[in-house]
Design a protein around this motif. Structure first.
Motif, short mmCIF file in Angstrom:
data_model
loop_
_atom_site.label_atom_id
_atom_site.label_comp_id
_atom_site.label_asym_id
_atom_site.label_seq_id
_atom_site.Cartn_x
_atom_site.Cartn_y
_atom_site.Cartn_z
N SER A 40 58.40 -11.56 38.03
CA SER A 40 59.29 -10.42 38.26
C SER A 40 59.96 -10.03 36.94
N PRO A 41 59.14 -9.70 35.93
CA PRO A 41 59.70 -9.44 34.61
C PRO A 41 60.31 -8.04 34.49
N GLN A 42 60.93 -7.78 33.36
CA GLN A 42 61.45 -6.44 33.07
C GLN A 42 60.29 -5.46 32.90
N LEU A 43 59.21 -5.94 32.29
CA LEU A 43 58.03 -5.09 32.03
C LEU A 43 56.76 -5.86 32.35
N TYR A 44 55.89 -5.24 33.13
CA TYR A 44 54.58 -5.84 33.46
C TYR A 44 53.51 -4.87 33.01
N ILE A 45 52.59 -5.34 32.18
CA ILE A 45 51.49 -4.48 31.71
C ILE A 45 50.19 -5.04 32.26
N ALA A 46 49.52 -4.29 33.14
CA ALA A 46 48.26 -4.73 33.74
C ALA A 46 47.11 -4.02 33.05
N SER A 47 46.19 -4.80 32.51
CA SER A 47 45.05 -4.20 31.81
C SER A 47 43.76 -4.59 32.51
N GLY A 48 42.99 -3.61 32.94
CA GLY A 48 41.71 -3.91 33.60
C GLY A 48 41.90 -4.60 34.93
N ILE A 49 43.01 -4.33 35.59
CA ILE A 49 43.32 -4.92 36.90
C ILE A 49 43.39 -3.79 37.91
N SER A 50 42.60 -3.89 38.99
CA SER A 50 42.54 -2.78 39.95
C SER A 50 43.79 -2.74 40.84
N GLY A 51 44.37 -3.95 41.11
CA GLY A 51 45.60 -3.98 41.90
C GLY A 51 45.36 -4.27 43.37
N ALA A 52 44.50 -5.26 43.65
CA ALA A 52 44.30 -5.71 45.03
C ALA A 52 45.62 -6.23 45.58
N ILE A 53 45.76 -6.19 46.91
CA ILE A 53 47.02 -6.58 47.55
C ILE A 53 47.46 -7.98 47.10
N GLN A 54 46.48 -8.89 46.91
CA GLN A 54 46.83 -10.26 46.50
C GLN A 54 47.48 -10.28 45.12
N HIS A 55 47.06 -9.39 44.24
CA HIS A 55 47.67 -9.34 42.91
C HIS A 55 49.04 -8.68 43.00
N ARG A 56 49.08 -7.60 43.79
CA ARG A 56 50.35 -6.89 43.92
C ARG A 56 51.44 -7.80 44.48
N ALA A 57 51.05 -8.73 45.36
CA ALA A 57 52.02 -9.66 45.94
C ALA A 57 52.73 -10.45 44.86
N GLY A 58 52.08 -10.65 43.74
CA GLY A 58 52.66 -11.49 42.70
C GLY A 58 53.39 -10.75 41.61
N MET A 59 53.34 -9.40 41.61
CA MET A 59 53.97 -8.68 40.49
C MET A 59 54.73 -7.41 40.87
N GLN A 60 54.72 -7.10 42.17
CA GLN A 60 55.24 -5.81 42.61
C GLN A 60 56.74 -5.65 42.37
N THR A 61 57.46 -6.75 42.24
CA THR A 61 58.91 -6.64 42.02
C THR A 61 59.26 -6.52 40.54
N SER A 62 58.26 -6.40 39.67
CA SER A 62 58.54 -6.18 38.25
C SER A 62 59.32 -4.88 38.10
N LYS A 63 60.25 -4.85 37.13
CA LYS A 63 61.14 -3.69 37.02
C LYS A 63 60.37 -2.44 36.57
#
Lengths: 320, 261
Positions: A256-279
């Motif tokens: 849950s960082p201030q900034l999350y940079i996803a590169s080459g990640i489509s954003g499946a629900i399982q990934h979103r579960a782990g980073m969606q609260t990033s600011k």
């Protein structure tokens, strides 16, 4: 004022940041009494006092390192019985959650895990949690016994609040279960010199689009230019391109960082579960239809092999 | 002597569906399809591998849940488990982790066991505390979060990959093991397995059978209370640009504007 037990996560006396955040939250509901166990426990006192601990209970014994989890539960229970606190707060690490869970059963109390905020309420502390891949926010409280609550990293600011921090030795008697699971050997993870993933203010992650372990240096160089931690999607980890310890997502780490940079990640629900609260969320992906773009504050539709190195160079140039 | 393995599994709402809360703030199970929690498939897989190595072993899969939860048991049986126990009771609606662990512990004791295997967490609640609580309730060693597990001569050994170190663990049976998604890909049920599963026994137990009072479980017996559940507002649409050669620089400009550089 009621006392609140705070379990201290430390490595040989060096207190980890999530514990200092816990002290901020603990002060909202009472007077923090810290519990530090194992080698270097007494060395934690100064920094804990700077951040509001009125008392630091310490214990050291070979059992803490030689056996899994239960000796620490015995010690935390001893502290609970010595203090009779209004709540017990523990960092939401894998081990922290196990310690908190076993303590809760023993003292006949409910448990709340992975709180992202905590405030005082009429019927005891109220915890905010994220549910269903962070698509819901819930507010909960413990309705039976003394609230036992584990809190995720980055849930509160670290604030200086000088207090006495008087060190007291905690007397611990180990129960029959304490020596049940032997730690036969321990291999410390090699330090990368980068911030711990769950604690980092900025996380740079790579996924399937990175297309090979040999390309992950592109992600690492961007991370290093920002002083960030490196994450990876499950696809990248399962392909063997990056270690599992860096996996962000439902079955990996939740960040849950201030900034999350996803590169080459489509954003499946399982990934979103782990980073969606990033600011702030940023994504770079070739596929304009990738679901990650639904979450972003800023997205670049493009080839990460062109965009990421250019970004890294630009950051370095700006930082001079 | 036969090695008795009990695998605890959970029937969860499909994460790719539209999951939400019901009016009583419990998980709404009516609007979303359920399935065997993916993380529990790893537990079933490890049980099968341990049983294959043992001279003589029997695998029981156990779940606590509504009628539909039988689907999770069927999946585990079709993977190769021998029999199943379904604890089902109207009074279980809204039970929290403390109540669920109580029901599981009583059922495991009634079934008889040498080894209990669970997944690392459920994919709906994701607390990850049930294995430790269950070990505490059963009074057996917890050998948890294993990425590798082996059982030999009454001893369980395994590797636990933590944040700061990798640990080699060892405990005597009876014990409780939880496994991570790194423990080994779960097998797909074969057609033969699916057909065989239809003939395998599934026992149904209720609370009375386990000598549990209805006020020890359900919303009433819950040790925690959810006061509110609000859907997070959808994120406001962000800026999306197409890289025409300057995408990295434009992104740097955005990050600088947000004070990250």
């Amino acid at each position: 004022m009621a006392e609140v037990l705070v379990y201290v996560d430390h490595v040989d006396g060096a207190v980890r940041k999530p514990t200092l955040e816990l002290l901020t939250l603990a002060r909202r509901i009472g007077e923090p009494v810290a519990v530090a166990l194992g080698a270097g426990a007494a060395d934690t006192a100064a920094v804990l006092a700077e951040h509001g601990a009125v008392k630091v209970l310490t214990a050291d014994a070979p059992e803490f390192a030689d056996y899994l989890v239960v000796p620490k539960v015995d010690a935390l229970q001893a502290a609970y019985e010595a203090v009779s606190p209004a709540a017990v707060l523990v960092p939401s690490s894998a081990e922290g959650k196990e310690i908190a869970a076993r303590l809760a059963v023993r003292i006949g109390s409910g448990i709340i895990t992975d709180a992202v905020d905590l405030e005082a309420g009429d019927e005891g502390p109220v915890a905010t949690q994220s549910a269903f891949a962070a698509s819901f926010t819930t507010k909960s409280r413990v309705s039976k016994g003394t609230p036992v609550i584990t809190v995720k990293p980055n849930s509160a600011p670290v604030e200086a609040a000088p207090a006495a921090g008087a060190v007291e030795a905690l007397a611990v008697t180990f129960g029959a279960l304490a020596t049940g699971t032997k730690v036969v050997s321990r291999t410390p993870r090699e330090s990368t010199g980068r911030p711990e993933l769950t604690e980092a203010a900025i996380v740079v992650s790579g996924g399937r689009g990175v297309n090979g372990a040999e390309n992950f240096h592109i992600i690492e160089e961007l991370a290093d230019s920002l002083g960030a931690a490196v994450g990876a999607s499950r696809a990248a980890v399962d392909a063997g391109w990056y270690p599992h310890s860096n996996q962000v997502g439902q079955t990996g780490k939740s960040v849950s960082p201030q900034l999350y940079i996803a590169s080459g990640i489509s954003g499946a629900i399982q990934h979103r579960a782990g980073m969606q609260t990033s600011k702030t969320i940023v994504a770079i992906n070739k596929d304009a239809e990738a679901p990650i773009f639904d979450l972003v504050d800023y997205g670049v539709v493009g080839d990460l092999f062109a965009v990421v190195p250019q970004l890294t160079e630009e950051i370095k140039a700006r930082k001079g | 002597m036969s090695l008795r393995i009990v695998v605890c599994v959970k029937y969860v709402p499909d994460a790719t569906g539209d999951r939400h809360f019901a009016d009583d703030l419990t998980v709404d199970r009516d609007d979303v399809d359920g399935l065997l929690s993916e993380l529990d498939e790893y537990a079933v897989e490890q049980a099968l591998q341990i049983a294959e190595e043992a001279d003589d072993a029997e695998i029981t899969v156990l779940t606590v849940g509504p009628e539909d939860a039988k689907d999770a048991l069927r999946k585990a049986l079709s993977m190769g488990a021998d029999k199943a126990i379904h604890v089902e009771d109207d009074d279980l609606h809204g039970t929290d982790v403390m109540g669920t662990s109580l029901v599981l512990a009583k059922a495991i004791e009634k079934a008889g066991y040498d080894l209990v295997i669970t997944g690392m967490a459920s994919t709906d609640g994701t607390m990850g505390v049930l294995p430790a609580i269950l070990a505490e309730r059963l009074g057996v060693p917890q050998v948890t979060l294993l990425s590798e597990v082996k059982v030999e001569d009454g001893t369980v050994t395994g590797r636990r990959d933590g944040d700061s170190a990798s640990e080699q663990l060892e405990a005597s049976l009876p014990a409780l093991v939880s496994v991570t998604d790194q423990s080994g890909e779960a097998r797909y049920p074969s057609f033969k397995g699916i057909m065989a599963a239809k003939k395998k026994p599934v026992e149904s137990w209720d609370l009375e059978e386990l000598e549990i009072e209805s006020d020890e479980v359900g919303l009433e017996g819950s040790w925690t209370a959810v006061d509110s559940a609000a859907q997070r507002p959808a994120r406001t649409a962000g800026t999306i640009v197409k890289d025409e050669g300057e995408g990295g620089k434009a992104l740097a400009e955005f990050l600088a504007g947000q004070k990250f550089i």
